[in-house]
Design a protein around this motif. Structure first.
Motif, mmCIF file in Angstrom:
data_model
loop_
_atom_site.group_PDB
_atom_site.id
_atom_site.type_symbol
_atom_site.label_atom_id
_atom_site.label_comp_id
_atom_site.label_asym_id
_atom_site.label_seq_id
_atom_site.Cartn_x
_atom_site.Cartn_y
_atom_site.Cartn_z
ATOM 1 N N TYR A 200 50.610 21.267 -8.726
ATOM 2 C CA TYR A 200 51.659 22.220 -8.387
ATOM 3 C C TYR A 200 51.532 22.633 -6.930
ATOM 4 C CZ TYR A 200 47.959 25.687 -9.116
ATOM 5 O OH TYR A 200 46.790 26.401 -9.057
ATOM 6 N N ILE A 201 52.619 23.159 -6.426
ATOM 7 C CA ILE A 201 52.669 23.796 -5.112
ATOM 8 C C ILE A 201 53.163 25.220 -5.350
ATOM 9 C CG2 ILE A 201 53.690 23.791 -2.815
ATOM 10 C CD1 ILE A 201 54.044 20.796 -3.050
ATOM 11 N N LYS A 202 52.452 26.197 -4.802
ATOM 12 C CA LYS A 202 52.790 27.592 -5.085
ATOM 13 C C LYS A 202 52.991 28.357 -3.785
ATOM 14 C CE LYS A 202 49.811 30.727 -6.373
ATOM 15 N NZ LYS A 202 48.853 31.602 -7.083
ATOM 16 N N LYS A 203 53.985 29.240 -3.799
ATOM 17 C CA LYS A 203 54.246 30.175 -2.718
ATOM 18 C C LYS A 203 54.078 31.584 -3.260
ATOM 19 C CE LYS A 203 55.991 32.139 1.052
ATOM 20 N NZ LYS A 203 55.233 32.238 2.312
ATOM 21 N N GLN A 204 53.159 32.371 -2.654
ATOM 22 C CA GLN A 204 52.882 33.729 -3.104
ATOM 23 C C GLN A 204 53.708 34.707 -2.272
ATOM 24 O OE1 GLN A 204 50.641 33.826 -5.653
ATOM 25 N NE2 GLN A 204 50.956 36.001 -6.049
ATOM 26 N N PHE A 205 54.474 35.584 -2.936
ATOM 27 C CA PHE A 205 55.330 36.544 -2.239
ATOM 28 C C PHE A 205 54.728 37.954 -2.213
ATOM 29 C CE2 PHE A 205 58.182 33.162 -3.578
ATOM 30 C CZ PHE A 205 58.883 32.910 -2.418
ATOM 31 N N SER A 206 53.836 38.251 -3.152
ATOM 32 C CA SER A 206 53.163 39.551 -3.213
ATOM 33 C C SER A 206 51.846 39.334 -3.942
ATOM 34 C CB SER A 206 54.032 40.584 -3.945
ATOM 35 O OG SER A 206 54.021 40.339 -5.337
ATOM 36 N N PRO A 207 50.957 40.337 -3.960
ATOM 37 C CA PRO A 207 49.693 40.142 -4.672
ATOM 38 C C PRO A 207 49.863 39.826 -6.152
ATOM 39 C CG PRO A 207 49.516 42.022 -3.207
ATOM 40 C CD PRO A 207 50.951 41.607 -3.186
ATOM 41 N N THR A 208 51.021 40.155 -6.727
ATOM 42 C CA THR A 208 51.206 39.928 -8.163
ATOM 43 C C THR A 208 52.261 38.875 -8.490
ATOM 44 O OG1 THR A 208 52.811 41.754 -8.257
ATOM 45 C CG2 THR A 208 50.498 42.282 -8.725
ATOM 46 N N PHE A 209 53.070 38.434 -7.527
ATOM 47 C CA PHE A 209 54.187 37.539 -7.857
ATOM 48 C C PHE A 209 54.214 36.333 -6.930
ATOM 49 C CE2 PHE A 209 58.625 36.201 -7.257
ATOM 50 C CZ PHE A 209 58.943 35.837 -8.574
ATOM 51 N N GLY A 210 54.421 35.164 -7.567
ATOM 52 C CA GLY A 210 54.561 33.930 -6.823
ATOM 53 C C GLY A 210 55.480 32.964 -7.559
ATOM 54 N N ILE A 211 55.960 31.956 -6.840
ATOM 55 C CA ILE A 211 56.788 30.890 -7.414
ATOM 56 C C ILE A 211 56.053 29.578 -7.191
ATOM 57 C CG2 ILE A 211 58.972 29.625 -7.266
ATOM 58 C CD1 ILE A 211 59.357 32.314 -8.468
#
Length: 453
Positions: free
Chosen positions: A81-92
């Protein structure tokens, strides 16, 4: 089945060995990536992951006994997978998965007939876009948690090809072409921080296929589903000195900032206090110096009534009479007169003790009083020497002679004589002045001699 388990074991062993290596090489920098609260970073927000595990038609949802095939088999799957983290609790994250799903012993069809012995669905590829919710990374005391639980949910599209084996052992394709279907992946797991740039990822995912074609046996009204239990490694992209957003703890950063600012405030106040204390110490030193200089003008070290600044004879013994320059006055010469000797002789002649004791009889008191007055008025010194005859043991006689001399001294002191100028000694029977063979001689030997000087 045994071959698949061996392959899975080797895959997991490789992942764990790799994670150990990464833990050894990156742990030393894990404490460097501090970020101030509300600063916006910098953070590392991109990561890639690789994983492998087991695929099976059984899941933790629903009654597995009601699925199309009741005997699940475990097959190896792998993906990334490839992941992008937007906040300490949420990512896509964008997921990729490949592998096989197998099962056996199908349930009866709508006509009540069991037709299939097993199936094998070869998952050629699948892609999904999922939300990743990280839990438990907000803590007041810890900079970051060593373990981050997470939940995932999303939607995906996959291409697979299914073969079915009937009861006679004949295998056939459910479809000659790849079947493409939508599915919904829902998962949970946790990540273990092995270092500043790598995490061990342990997870479980259930994939809800949006049709009943996945196992090649379309019976009933329920859609197919399969699960994927996996272990893998997540690699955080970017410099290891920059913090991961997924493990960043903003609450603890606020606490750290408060502790630092509080420490700086304390240090500043302590520096001010130390500076004031140094000034006070200097003032106290100056005052002590001034007082010491003033004291030299008023001190009388030997207590003779003449200040040290004027005392030409310092350290004069206590009680010594001095002149205006602090030097001792010449002592007047005091002579022992015949009358003085007569007073002492009279006291010796009238001295009587109780038999064998050191108790002075009352008839001796008047003459002893005159000796006490003589010592007080003329400040004479007196030596008392006690003697006995040879009656009794040597030790007894020595003690008795000493006690009698001390008894006289105590009496004279009680009448005002200076105790420091009276010496009392006992000699026992060692210094007779007459023979001890007669009563008269022994009477002469029982005596206390007074020596005035």
């Amino acid at each position: 089945m045994k071959t698949n388990l061996k392959r899975t074991t080797l895959l997991l062993a490789g992942l764990l060995a790799g994670s150990t290596l990464f833990a050894q090489t990156t742990d030393s920098v894990s404490t460097q990536n501090y970020v101030q609260p509300f600063s916006g970073g910098p953070f590392r927000t991109w990561s890639i992951g690789l994983h492998g595990g087991l695929l099976t038609p059984y899941t933790i949802f629903g009654a597995n006994g009601r699925q199309d095939f009741r005997k699940p088999q475990s097959e190896v799957g792998y993906g990334g997978y490839i992941k992008k983290q937007f906040s300490p609790t949420f990512g896509i994250q964008a997921d990729f998965l490949r592998g096989e799903v197998s099962g056996g012993n199908s349930r009866p069809n709508d006509a009540g007939v069991t037709t299939n012995n097993s199936f094998n669905a070869k998952l050629n590829w699948s892609g999904a876009l999922s939300a990743n919710i990280t839990l438990g990374n907000i803590s007041w005391l810890n900079k970051k948690s060593a373990i981050q639980p997470y939940l995932t949910a999303g939607a995906g599209y996959m291409a697979y090809k299914t073969t079915v084996t009937d009861l006679s052992g004949t295998t056939s394709n459910y479809s000659n072409n790849d079947i493409k279907e939508w599915f919904i992946p829902v998962g949970l797991g946790f990540k273990i921080n092995l270092g500043s740039s790598v995490n061990l990822d342990l997870g479980y995912q259930v994939n809800f296929v949006q049709s009943d074609n996945f196992d090649g046996f379309n019976v009933g009204s329920g859609n197919d589903r399969f699960s994927y239990a996996h272990a893998g490694l997540e690699f955080i992209l970017g410099s290891s000195k920059t913090a991961q957003l997924a493990t960043y703890n903003p609450v603890n950063s606020m606490r750290t900032e408060y502790v630092w600012q509080n420490a700086q405030t304390k240090a500043m106040l302590q520096a001010q206090i130390d500076a004031e204390k140094a000034k006070n110490d200097q003032l106290r030193t100056d005052l002590n110096t001034t007082n010491a200089n003033l004291a030299k003008l008023t001190v009388d070290s030997d207590g003779d009534g003449v200040l040290d600044i004027n005392d030409k004879c310092p350290n004069t013994p206590a009680g010594t009479k001095v002149d205006g320059s602090g030097c001792p006055l010449a002592k007047p010469v005091v002579y022992i007169t015949e009358e003085d000797k007569r007073v002492v002789k009279d006291a010796i002649n009238n001295l009587e003790f109780d038999l064998g004791k050191a108790t002075i009889r009352e008839r001796s008191f008047p003459s002893l009083d005159r000796v006490a007055n003589l010592l007080t008025e003329k400040n004479f010194s007196l030596k008392l020497a006690g003697h006995t005859d040879n009656t009794g043991s040597d030790a007894l006689n020595l003690r008795l002679s000493k006690d009698r001399a001390e008894s006289i001294k105590s009496y004279l002191v009680s009448k005002g004589a200076n105790a420091s100028r009276i010496e009392a000694t006992g000699y026992g029977e060692s210094q007779p002045i007459a023979t001890n063979k007669t009563a008269a001689g022994r009477q002469q030997n029982r005596r206390v001699e007074f020596t005035l000087y």
